[in-house]
Motif scaffolding. Structure first.
Motif, PDB file in Angstrom:
ATOM      1  N   UNK A   1      20.474  22.491  -9.167  1.00 21.70           N
ATOM      2  CA  UNK A   1      21.713  21.896  -9.607  1.00 21.70           C
ATOM      3  C   UNK A   1      22.947  22.673  -9.149  1.00 21.70           C
ATOM      4  N   UNK A   2      22.887  24.016  -9.303  1.00 18.37           N
ATOM      5  CA  UNK A   2      24.082  24.824  -9.065  1.00 18.37           C
ATOM      6  C   UNK A   2      24.071  25.531  -7.711  1.00 18.37           C
ATOM      7  N   UNK A   3      22.916  25.646  -7.072  1.00 21.56           N
ATOM      8  CA  UNK A   3      22.842  26.306  -5.768  1.00 21.56           C
ATOM      9  C   UNK A   3      22.772  27.810  -5.819  1.00 21.56           C
TER      10      UNK A   3
ATOM     11  N   UNK B   1      24.505  27.501  12.861  1.00 18.95           N
ATOM     12  CA  UNK B   1      24.783  26.261  12.144  1.00 18.95           C
ATOM     13  C   UNK B   1      23.548  25.730  11.437  1.00 18.95           C
ATOM     14  N   UNK B   2      22.358  25.959  12.070  1.00 15.32           N
ATOM     15  CA  UNK B   2      21.123  25.479  11.469  1.00 15.32           C
ATOM     16  C   UNK B   2      20.598  26.422  10.398  1.00 15.32           C
ATOM     17  N   UNK B   3      21.329  27.535  10.160  1.00 11.97           N
ATOM     18  CA  UNK B   3      20.882  28.518   9.169  1.00 11.97           C
ATOM     19  C   UNK B   3      21.916  28.727   8.068  1.00 11.97           C
ATOM     20  N   UNK B   4      22.841  27.771   7.926  1.00  5.57           N
ATOM     21  CA  UNK B   4      23.913  27.947   6.972  1.00  5.57           C
ATOM     22  C   UNK B   4      23.414  27.944   5.534  1.00  5.57           C
ATOM     23  N   UNK B   5      22.389  27.159   5.265  1.00  7.78           N
ATOM     24  CA  UNK B   5      21.916  27.007   3.885  1.00  7.78           C
ATOM     25  C   UNK B   5      20.915  28.115   3.561  1.00  7.78           C
ATOM     26  N   UNK B   6      21.344  29.120   2.828  1.00  5.69           N
ATOM     27  CA  UNK B   6      20.456  30.247   2.509  1.00  5.69           C
ATOM     28  C   UNK B   6      19.326  29.836   1.583  1.00  5.69           C
ATOM     29  N   UNK B   7      19.458  28.690   0.927  1.00  6.35           N
ATOM     30  CA  UNK B   7      18.382  28.226   0.052  1.00  6.35           C
ATOM     31  C   UNK B   7      17.144  27.830   0.849  1.00  6.35           C
ATOM     32  N   UNK B   8      17.300  27.671   2.165  1.00  5.33           N
ATOM     33  CA  UNK B   8      16.180  27.325   3.026  1.00  5.33           C
ATOM     34  C   UNK B   8      15.617  28.545   3.750  1.00  5.33           C
TER      35      UNK B   8
ATOM     36  N   UNK C   1      17.651  51.210   3.674  1.00  5.70           N
ATOM     37  CA  UNK C   1      18.077  51.384   2.292  1.00  5.70           C
ATOM     38  C   UNK C   1      18.430  50.041   1.655  1.00  5.70           C
ATOM     39  N   UNK C   2      18.194  49.969   0.351  1.00  2.27           N
ATOM     40  CA  UNK C   2      18.598  48.789  -0.427  1.00  2.27           C
ATOM     41  C   UNK C   2      20.086  48.934  -0.738  1.00  2.27           C
ATOM     42  N   UNK C   3      20.900  48.035  -0.209  1.00  2.00           N
ATOM     43  CA  UNK C   3      22.336  48.130  -0.401  1.00  2.00           C
ATOM     44  C   UNK C   3      22.781  47.576  -1.748  1.00  2.00           C
ATOM     45  N   UNK C   4      24.023  47.834  -2.121  1.00  2.00           N
ATOM     46  CA  UNK C   4      24.544  47.366  -3.424  1.00  2.00           C
ATOM     47  C   UNK C   4      24.817  45.872  -3.463  1.00  2.00           C
ATOM     48  N   UNK C   5      24.750  45.205  -2.293  1.00  3.36           N
ATOM     49  CA  UNK C   5      25.122  43.786  -2.253  1.00  3.36           C
ATOM     50  C   UNK C   5      24.224  42.917  -3.119  1.00  3.36           C
ATOM     51  N   UNK C   6      22.981  43.350  -3.364  1.00  5.21           N
ATOM     52  CA  UNK C   6      22.093  42.551  -4.201  1.00  5.21           C
ATOM     53  C   UNK C   6      22.662  42.368  -5.609  1.00  5.21           C
ATOM     54  N   UNK C   7      23.557  43.243  -6.013  1.00  6.75           N
ATOM     55  CA  UNK C   7      24.185  43.125  -7.326  1.00  6.75           C
ATOM     56  C   UNK C   7      25.045  41.876  -7.465  1.00  6.75           C
ATOM     57  N   UNK C   8      25.348  41.195  -6.336  1.00  6.10           N
ATOM     58  CA  UNK C   8      26.134  39.964  -6.374  1.00  6.10           C
ATOM     59  C   UNK C   8      25.299  38.765  -6.795  1.00  6.10           C
ATOM     60  N   UNK C   9      23.982  38.904  -6.748  1.00  9.63           N
ATOM     61  CA  UNK C   9      23.104  37.773  -7.073  1.00  9.63           C
ATOM     62  C   UNK C   9      22.865  37.734  -8.580  1.00  9.63           C
ATOM     63  N   UNK C  10      23.920  37.445  -9.316  1.00 12.62           N
ATOM     64  CA  UNK C  10      23.884  37.609 -10.770  1.00 12.62           C
ATOM     65  C   UNK C  10      23.074  36.543 -11.491  1.00 12.62           C
ATOM     66  N   UNK C  11      22.650  35.516 -10.776  1.00 14.47           N
ATOM     67  CA  UNK C  11      21.812  34.479 -11.379  1.00 14.47           C
ATOM     68  C   UNK C  11      20.330  34.691 -11.033  1.00 14.47           C
ATOM     69  N   UNK C  12      20.053  35.793 -10.343  1.00 13.44           N
ATOM     70  CA  UNK C  12      18.682  36.078  -9.900  1.00 13.44           C
ATOM     71  C   UNK C  12      17.769  36.303 -11.101  1.00 13.44           C
ATOM     72  N   UNK C  13      16.602  35.644 -11.057  1.00 12.34           N
ATOM     73  CA  UNK C  13      15.609  35.807 -12.120  1.00 12.34           C
ATOM     74  C   UNK C  13      14.399  36.619 -11.659  1.00 12.34           C
TER      75      UNK C  13
ATOM     76  N   UNK D   1      25.687  18.425  -2.423  1.00 10.07           N
ATOM     77  CA  UNK D   1      24.771  19.569  -2.425  1.00 10.07           C
ATOM     78  C   UNK D   1      24.233  19.840  -1.030  1.00 10.07           C
ATOM     79  N   UNK D   2      23.899  18.788  -0.309  1.00 11.23           N
ATOM     80  CA  UNK D   2      23.353  18.963   1.037  1.00 11.23           C
ATOM     81  C   UNK D   2      24.390  19.589   1.949  1.00 11.23           C
ATOM     82  N   UNK D   3      25.668  19.255   1.701  1.00  8.04           N
ATOM     83  CA  UNK D   3      26.716  19.773   2.581  1.00  8.04           C
ATOM     84  C   UNK D   3      27.060  21.214   2.230  1.00  8.04           C
ATOM     85  N   UNK D   4      27.132  21.553   0.934  1.00  7.90           N
ATOM     86  CA  UNK D   4      27.579  22.870   0.508  1.00  7.90           C
ATOM     87  C   UNK D   4      26.457  23.890   0.616  1.00  7.90           C
TER      88      UNK D   4
END
Length: 870
Positions: free
Chosen positions: A77-79, A61-68, A94-106, A28-31
């Motif tokens: 668990x799933x990232x 390189x220090x910004x690879x993990x978007x969770x941070x 403008x708000x682009x359509x890319x946000x539609x990719x975040x299908x696990x967003x709550x 998880x830390x690596x991915x």
């Protein structure tokens, strides 16, 4: 020995568990986050991060993990990204359509930014979304339909406030299809008229905000009351709409309501008793700014949980018991243990004595301003130990105020007893327990000495003790306090002394004073040199004092100043050129001084925001500079009673504010953040109007006037003046003007006052003058005008004195007849005899006299002919 294999098995299992755990954590830390979702976030950032606020997002390189990344939260668990909150980050674009990719967003929160454009329909892909907040983006986001909401079955919270939904005609049906929605905010969304649909109506809403949409009763009530036929709603905000008629009885069915805001509508009638008897769980009730009348229902006594009640501002309530019996006996007696805020201001409550509020142990805010309460202030008000705001201004209270009334209110922050007839009786050794931020005691009796107890207030932001009977000097400690004050008004007293002494106080370098009014006192000496201590001044009013000397150059340091009143002093000399640095000036009133020299030409270029310029009754000389014609916003220009010479500039037609409809009210607003306090200052000035000097404040915007009277102006009145078609007042009297009145004077159809008297004007009165129907004051006297006064109902209604001193004028209302009128009236013929008895006799004598002459001539001719023939 038999137990060893079992021990080995346990050891092996533990090692396996540790290996799996370490492998999982390490992986998880690596991915980190999911790459596809990371790219979607970066695409979103590229379209909206105009100020680089999302600096933690990137490809380094220090910004690879978007969770941070800031504002991003992932599933452990799933990232997957499950929350995105970048509210209030100064985002744009403008708000682009890319946000539609975040299908696990709550949870998605993009509120309080400056996003724009059309909402992408790909938001409908976020099927796991539970809360969506796109509100308060300055109405730059639009959405033409809300059909995509049906793809968000788990949505519980939705905020589209300030999103333009004017074309989403089926918005109500979309809401009806969201069975789990509990919170809906559509404030100021330009909602279209509701299409009624009874299918699949949502019954789960707890919070509903439809404020500021211009909704009418007929459009919202059927949908609202059908949707909530069963009880669920706790919070309902319909404020700032166009609801009319009476408060609907159906609200009484919403028995779970705790918050109800119907303020700023057009509701009429009385407050219904039965309705509010059923809503006994109300905690906050706002009915202000409507057109309700009658009394406060006694059923309000059943609201045992009521904490905030606002019936203020033009609600026009009257108590049949003069407020007192109602307040003490019925309503407040039952709710006094919970009520925290009570606002009954701007009504017509009356009372022969002030209500006893001693039982209101939880009261934090009390506002009874702008009513008709009289009597004295009871000492029991000093028992409201939780009180932070006490506002009873603009009533008819009288009597004494002692330390027992107020000084024990340790939490008090805002005190306003202004515009009553209260007299303060506080000894020098009495010290209040409070540290207030706002004190307004205008028109209360505080003097004759300056109130010493004010010396103890170290947190003052606003102090108004105007017209309070003080006959003293300004104490040094007040100048020390100015560094924290934003607003100081001690006008209309009898304060004497020198304010230049304030320059000796050295700790004013950080003063935040924006409003200073010392007008109408007995202050003397020269103006201060140390204006650099008060660089934040917006309004400076030192009018009606005895100041002398020159206006100091340092006044040019007040570069944010918008209003300057130095009227009616003994100031002399020329205007300092440093004043040109005050480019934000809207009003300058220097009238009634001894200022001299030429009126500076730089006024037109440097002070182009001027709306009012009053230099009357000084000693200015020279000609009127054509640069003054650059004052395109000017609405009142008064240069009267000086020694001005030369001609009136033709370029006055460039004063476009006098030629266009609409007007500006000179007002400045100040918000005290953290105090929920909004202060509005409306400027005023004295205007020479119809021979009287009158003060105009809110109505100042309706006065568009030019006054060049009592000077030494020469030449003709330029016809260009008549292009200023919105002029209300024009005074050119007592000059040396020659030539005709402009023939197009009738274009000034808004004129109410016109004075061209005591000049050398010649020629006739233009017939177009009769077209100014609203003209109430006209003076053309003492000129050399000639000819017939044009006939009209308007001109003939004026007194003859309007035209006196013009010996060539004739016709009504003057008694002098015009020659052409004499011909028509029959003075030299027999066709127009007068109906007056004396005139009839004169006409008869004339007929006899002239008849004999005609008969004699006729006989003479016949005799001559007879003599000739013989």
């Amino acid at each position: 020995m038999s137990g060893r294999p079992f021990q080995h098995l346990i050891a092996f299992s533990l090692l396996l568990i540790c290996f799996i755990a370490c492998w999982t954590v390490g992986d998880h830390a690596e991915v980190g986050c999911i790459e596809r979702e990371r790219e979607a976030l970066l695409q979103f950032k590229g379209g909206v991060d105009v100020f680089g606020m999302l600096s933690s997002w990137g490809n380094g390189e220090d910004k690879r993990d978007c969770c941070k990344w800031e504002g991003v939260e992932c599933n452990n668990q799933m990232g997957h990204v499950i929350m995105l909150d970048v509210s209030d980050q100064f985002l744009g674009g403008k708000i682009g359509p890319s946000l539609g990719e975040l299908q696990h967003l709550k949870h998605l929160n993009l509120s309080y930014n400056d996003l724009k454009g059309i909402l992408p329909p790909q938001l409908g892909n976020l099927s796991n979304l539970q809360s969506l907040d796109l509100g308060h983006n300055y109405q730059h986001i639009t959405c033409e339909n809300l059909d995509w909401l049906s793809s968000l079955p788990l949505l519980r919270q939705l905020d589209l406030s300030w999103v333009n939904l004017s074309k989403a005609i089926h918005w109500s049906q979309a809401i009806n299809k969201m069975p789990f929605l509990t919170e809906l905010h559509l404030s100021e969304s330009q909602l279209p008229t509701i299409s009624i649909s009874h299918n699949n109506s949502s019954k789960s809403l707890v919070v509903l905000d439809l404020s500021r949409n211009g909704l009418t009763s007929s459009s919202i009530y059927p949908w609202l009351f059908n949707l909530f036929s069963t009880n669920s709603l706790v919070h309902l905000d319909l404020s700032n709409n166009n609801l009319n008629g009476s408060i609907p009885d159906a609200l009484g069915n919403m028995t779970t309501l705790a918050y109800l805001d119907l303020s700023s509508n057009q509701l009429r009638g009385e407050i219904p008793k039965v309705t509010f008897n059923n809503i006994s769980c109300l905690v906050d009730l706002y009915l202000s700014r409507n057109q309700l009348h009658g009394t406060i229902p006694d059923t309000f006594a059943n609201m045992f949980s009521l904490e905030s009640l606002d019936l203020s501002l033009e609600i026009n309530l009257k108590s049949s018991n003069n407020l007192i019996g109602l307040v003490e006996k019925d309503f407040l007696a039952c709710s006094n243990n919970t009520l925290e805020a009570l606002d009954l201001s701007h009504n017509q409550f009356k009372g022969t004595s002030f209500p006893n509020l001693s039982g209101f142990s939880q009261l934090i805010e009390l506002n009874l301003g702008f009513n008709q309460l009289n009597g004295t202030l009871p000492e029991s008000i000093g028992q409201l130990h939780q009180l932070e705001v006490l506002d009873i201004h603009s009533n008819s209270l009288q009597g004494m105020v002692s330390a027992n009334h107020l000084f024990g209110l340790s939490k008090l922050m805002n005190l306003d007893l202004s515009f009553n007839s209260l007299t303060f009786n506080i000894s020098l050794d009495q010290v209040p327990l409070f540290q207030v931020s706002f004190i307004k005691l205008a028109s209360c009796k505080l003097g004759p000495r300056f109130p010493h107890w004010l010396h103890t207030q170290k947190s003052l932001m606003e102090l108004d003790i105007s017209a309070s009977g003080i006959s003293d000097v300004i104490p040094n400690w007040l100048w020390n306090s100015i560094q924290d004050l934003g607003w100081l008004n001690v006008s209309n007293n009898h304060i004497s002394g020198l304010i230049s002494l304030s320059c000796k106080i050295t700790n004013q370098s950080s003063s935040v004073l924006s409003y200073l009014d010392l007008s109408s006192n007995r202050l003397s000496g020269e103006l201060p040199q140390c204006w650099d201590h008060w660089k934040d001044l917006i309004v400076l009013n030192l009018a009606n004092n005895n100041f002398s000397g020159k206006i100091k150059k340092s006044i040019g340091l007040l570069q944010g100043m918008k209003t300057l009143h130095l009227r009616n002093n003994n100031l002399n000399g020329a205007l300092p050129s440093s004043l040109k640095n005050c480019r934000d000036l809207h009003l300058v009133d220097l009238g009634k001084n001894k200022l001299s020299g030429r009126i500076p030409s730089w006024i037109g270029g440097s002070l182009s925001n001027l709306i009012v310029l009053n230099l009357r009754s000084n000693e200015f000389n020279g000609s009127i500079s054509s640069n003054l014609c650059r004052l395109r916003k000017i609405q009142m220009l008064d240069l009267s009673s000086n020694n001005l010479s030369g001609t009136i500039p033709k370029c006055l037609k460039n004063l476009t504010a006098m030629a266009q409809k609409g007007s500006s009210i000179i007002t400045y607003d100040r918000i005290y953040y953290g105090f929920f306090r909004f202060v509005s200052y409306v400027d005023n000035t004295l205007v020479q109007w119809k021979g009287k000097e009158l003060e105009y404040k809110k109505t100042l915007r309706f006065i568009k006037s030019i006054d060049f009277s009592s000077n030494k102006l020469i030449g003709e009145i330029p016809i260009e003046v008549t292009d200023l078609v919105e002029l209300v007042s024009l005074n050119l009297s007592r000059n040396n003007l020659i030539g005709p009145i402009p023939p197009t004077i009738g274009q000034l159809k808004s004129l109410d006052f016109l004075d061209m008297s005591q000049n050398q004007l010649s020629g006739g009165i233009p017939s177009s003058l009769a077209q100014i129907a609203g003209l109430s004051v006209l003076d053309l006297s003492n000129n050399t005008l000639s000819g017939k006064i044009p006939s009209s109902t308007q001109l003939q209604s004026f007194n003859a004195s309007t035209f006196k001193g013009n010996y060539g004028l004739c016709g009504p209302p003057l008694s002098k007849r015009c020659p052409e009128d004499k011909d028509k009236s029959g003075e030299f013929s027999f066709t127009g005899l007068s109906s007056n008895k004396d005139d009839i006799q004169d006409d008869a004598n004339n007929i006899w006299f002239y008849g004999n002459i005609v008969l004699w001539i006729h006989c003479w001719i016949l005799g001559s002919l007879w003599h000739f023939t013989t």
